[in-house]
Design a protein around this motif. Structure first.
Motif, PDB file in Angstrom:
ATOM      1  N   ASN A  77     -34.161 125.441  66.237  1.00 15.41           N
ATOM      2  CA  ASN A  77     -34.071 125.153  65.387  1.00 15.41           C
ATOM      3  C   ASN A  77     -33.299 124.921  64.594  1.00 15.41           C
ATOM      4  O   ASN A  77     -32.505 124.610  63.432  1.00 15.41           O
ATOM      5  CB  ASN A  77     -33.916 126.861  64.434  1.00 15.41           C
ATOM      6  N   TRP A  78     -33.310 123.334  65.682  1.00 16.36           N
ATOM      7  CA  TRP A  78     -32.309 121.986  63.847  1.00 16.36           C
ATOM      8  C   TRP A  78     -33.248 121.142  63.944  1.00 16.36           C
ATOM      9  O   TRP A  78     -34.515 121.202  64.421  1.00 16.36           O
ATOM     10  CB  TRP A  78     -31.398 121.413  66.034  1.00 16.36           C
ATOM     11  N   ARG A  79     -32.792 120.101  62.858  1.00 16.83           N
ATOM     12  CA  ARG A  79     -33.975 119.508  62.352  1.00 16.83           C
ATOM     13  C   ARG A  79     -33.816 118.116  62.871  1.00 16.83           C
ATOM     14  O   ARG A  79     -33.072 117.751  63.534  1.00 16.83           O
ATOM     15  CB  ARG A  79     -33.409 119.167  60.972  1.00 16.83           C
ATOM     16  N   VAL A  80     -34.938 117.391  63.491  1.00 13.74           N
ATOM     17  CA  VAL A  80     -35.047 115.630  63.254  1.00 13.74           C
ATOM     18  C   VAL A  80     -35.408 115.147  62.898  1.00 13.74           C
ATOM     19  O   VAL A  80     -36.571 115.786  62.382  1.00 13.74           O
ATOM     20  CB  VAL A  80     -36.528 115.856  65.244  1.00 13.74           C
ATOM     21  N   VAL A  81     -34.218 114.704  61.961  1.00 13.00           N
ATOM     22  CA  VAL A  81     -35.091 113.768  61.109  1.00 13.00           C
ATOM     23  C   VAL A  81     -34.999 112.327  61.091  1.00 13.00           C
ATOM     24  O   VAL A  81     -34.394 111.416  62.249  1.00 13.00           O
ATOM     25  CB  VAL A  81     -32.940 113.637  60.041  1.00 13.00           C
ATOM     26  N   TYR A  82     -35.982 111.445  60.727  1.00 12.02           N
ATOM     27  CA  TYR A  82     -35.617 109.879  60.601  1.00 12.02           C
ATOM     28  C   TYR A  82     -34.959 109.355  59.491  1.00 12.02           C
ATOM     29  O   TYR A  82     -35.231 110.057  58.236  1.00 12.02           O
ATOM     30  CB  TYR A  82     -37.482 109.790  59.935  1.00 12.02           C
ATOM     31  N   PHE A  83     -34.338 108.928  59.543  1.00 18.54           N
ATOM     32  CA  PHE A  83     -33.153 108.040  58.675  1.00 18.54           C
ATOM     33  C   PHE A  83     -33.496 106.285  58.083  1.00 18.54           C
ATOM     34  O   PHE A  83     -32.771 105.851  59.413  1.00 18.54           O
ATOM     35  CB  PHE A  83     -31.645 108.830  58.469  1.00 18.54           C
ATOM     36  N   PRO A  84     -33.830 105.746  57.066  1.00 15.77           N
ATOM     37  CA  PRO A  84     -34.261 104.323  57.373  1.00 15.77           C
ATOM     38  C   PRO A  84     -33.120 103.456  56.863  1.00 15.77           C
ATOM     39  O   PRO A  84     -32.883 103.015  56.871  1.00 15.77           O
ATOM     40  CB  PRO A  84     -34.849 104.000  56.202  1.00 15.77           C
ATOM     41  N   GLY A  85     -31.939 104.366  56.132  1.00 16.67           N
ATOM     42  CA  GLY A  85     -31.006 103.984  55.669  1.00 16.67           C
ATOM     43  C   GLY A  85     -29.754 103.098  56.288  1.00 16.67           C
ATOM     44  O   GLY A  85     -29.444 102.455  55.975  1.00 16.67           O
ATOM     45  N   CYS A  86     -30.545 103.647  57.793  1.00 15.03           N
ATOM     46  CA  CYS A  86     -29.496 102.128  59.112  1.00 15.03           C
ATOM     47  C   CYS A  86     -30.188 101.857  59.782  1.00 15.03           C
ATOM     48  O   CYS A  86     -31.627 102.102  60.482  1.00 15.03           O
ATOM     49  CB  CYS A  86     -28.619 103.428  59.763  1.00 15.03           C
ATOM     50  N   VAL A  87     -30.458 100.416  59.454  1.00 16.26           N
ATOM     51  CA  VAL A  87     -30.922  99.982  60.216  1.00 16.26           C
ATOM     52  C   VAL A  87     -31.046  99.541  61.511  1.00 16.26           C
ATOM     53  O   VAL A  87     -29.660  98.325  61.991  1.00 16.26           O
ATOM     54  CB  VAL A  87     -32.104  98.558  60.033  1.00 16.26           C
ATOM     55  N   VAL A  88     -31.656  99.237  62.931  1.00 16.84           N
ATOM     56  CA  VAL A  88     -31.269  98.969  63.805  1.00 16.84           C
ATOM     57  C   VAL A  88     -32.192  98.206  64.443  1.00 16.84           C
ATOM     58  O   VAL A  88     -33.378  97.873  64.614  1.00 16.84           O
ATOM     59  CB  VAL A  88     -30.855 100.249  65.711  1.00 16.84           C
ATOM     60  N   THR A  89     -31.928  96.827  65.205  1.00 15.70           N
ATOM     61  CA  THR A  89     -32.643  96.067  66.016  1.00 15.70           C
ATOM     62  C   THR A  89     -32.655  95.748  67.354  1.00 15.70           C
ATOM     63  O   THR A  89     -31.406  96.238  67.838  1.00 15.70           O
ATOM     64  CB  THR A  89     -32.320  94.292  65.231  1.00 15.70           C
ATOM     65  N   HIS A  90     -33.740  95.929  67.689  1.00 13.78           N
ATOM     66  CA  HIS A  90     -34.347  96.757  68.648  1.00 13.78           C
ATOM     67  C   HIS A  90     -34.950  95.575  69.784  1.00 13.78           C
ATOM     68  O   HIS A  90     -36.102  95.858  69.374  1.00 13.78           O
ATOM     69  CB  HIS A  90     -34.667  97.836  69.473  1.00 13.78           C
ATOM     70  N   ALA A  91     -34.784  95.223  70.664  1.00 18.01           N
ATOM     71  CA  ALA A  91     -35.309  93.834  71.047  1.00 18.01           C
ATOM     72  C   ALA A  91     -36.160  94.471  72.909  1.00 18.01           C
ATOM     73  O   ALA A  91     -35.694  94.754  73.875  1.00 18.01           O
ATOM     74  CB  ALA A  91     -34.493  92.991  71.858  1.00 18.01           C
ATOM     75  N   ILE A  92     -37.340  96.131  71.888  1.00 17.81           N
ATOM     76  CA  ILE A  92     -37.811  96.216  73.296  1.00 17.81           C
ATOM     77  C   ILE A  92     -37.924  95.455  74.162  1.00 17.81           C
ATOM     78  O   ILE A  92     -39.020  94.666  74.556  1.00 17.81           O
ATOM     79  CB  ILE A  92     -38.384  97.578  72.569  1.00 17.81           C
TER      80      ILE A  92
END
Length: 286
Positions: free
Chosen positions: A200-215
């Motif tokens: 019962n924990w939420r998994v949330v997407y938050f666009p206010g922080c941006v990460v650049t990932h060289a996948i």
């Protein structure tokens, strides 16, 4: 110019300088541990003598965590200026969120699909294989990658990528560490998100922080081995959570999950061999 893991690590650590940071060197042997020790003396360095995988390495840092939150961050990822402050402010204001994923972009600025829905048999048939090329924009793969979402607003999601993942200590205390016994690499983030959801924990997407990932830079050096490792993890994920997915995968298809996973793996390997290795287009990364 050839890729240098140490350059990525340096940029990663610079982007989070001033925050309490732990680097776990998974027996890299490429001089990364020495770089941390010499250039970032304020960073706590844990140099392992053997590669314990993504789960095992992160768990070393997470054990005995003495903070309200932990941020898992790949060494080939950088956080925008002010991003962590906004991420933590959002977490403080959203106590039901056990896991929060920031917005992740590719180096060219395009969206990296770091928040996703639960995998389906159909999505596996269409994603990263020739069938997907024949039917671009197909619904199974698009739904899985959440391509119908603008990635510009906060929303609850099924799971978020471990390349950049904030988890609340209370959530860790409730659901446990990453499952290093089952997952050496890949699917541990999906497993963690599912375990959080089940408690019962939420998994949330938050666009206010941006990460650049060289996948994929590091895994490109051993791409075929990584494809096989990903397939092993997908099979183990299915075995572990078969009951959860029982009503999501048609009963008639369940006996074919193992063969489907491995058929997809070898199609991907064949595709790489036929189309060339090492060619990258960040706009097409998914």
């Amino acid at each position: 110019m050839s890729w240098n893991a140490k350059d990525d690590l340096r940029e990663c650590l610079r982007s989070i300088r001033g925050w309490e940071t732990v680097v776990v060197d998974n027996a890299s042997g490429d001089g990364s541990a020495e770089l941390v020790a010499s250039e970032f003396p304020d960073v706590r360095l844990i140099a392992l003598t053997e590669n314990t995988g993504f789960s095992g390495g992160n768990n070393v840092a997470l054990e005995g965590l003495d903070a309200d939150y932990a941020l898992l961050l790949n060494s080939d990822a950088t956080v925008e200026l002010g991003g962590l402050e906004r991420l933590l402010a959002f977490a403080d204001a959203t106590p039901g969120a056990g896991i929060i994923g920031p917005k992740v972009i590719n180096p060219d600025g395009s969206i990296q699909y770091s928040c996703r829905r639960w995998p389906t048999f159909a999505a596996g048939m269409f994603r990263n294989v020739w069938l997907g090329r024949l039917f671009p924009g197909n619904k199974p793969a698009s739904d899985y990658l959440m391509q119908d979402f603008d990635h510009a607003s906060v929303r609850d999601v099924d799971w978020v990528s471990g390349c950049a993942l904030l988890i609340r200590k209370k959530c860790i205390d409730h659901i446990g560490l990453l499952d290093a016994e089952t997952f050496f690499m890949y699917c541990e983030d999906m497993d963690w998100s599912l375990r959080a959801y089940q408690k019962n924990w939420r998994v949330v997407y938050f666009p206010g922080c941006v990460v650049t990932h060289a996948i994929g830079k590091s895994s490109d050096n051993a791409a075929e081995r990584m494809i096989k490792e990903h397939s092993r993890s997908m099979w183990r994920f299915w075995q572990k959570h078969r009951a959860f997915f029982a009503d999501k995968v048609p009963a008639a298809l369940q006996p074919f999950v193992w063969s489907g996973i491995w058929a997809r793996a070898y199609v991907r390997i064949a595709k790489r061999r036929l189309t060339g290795v090492g060619k990258r287009d960040w706009r097409k990364r998914k």
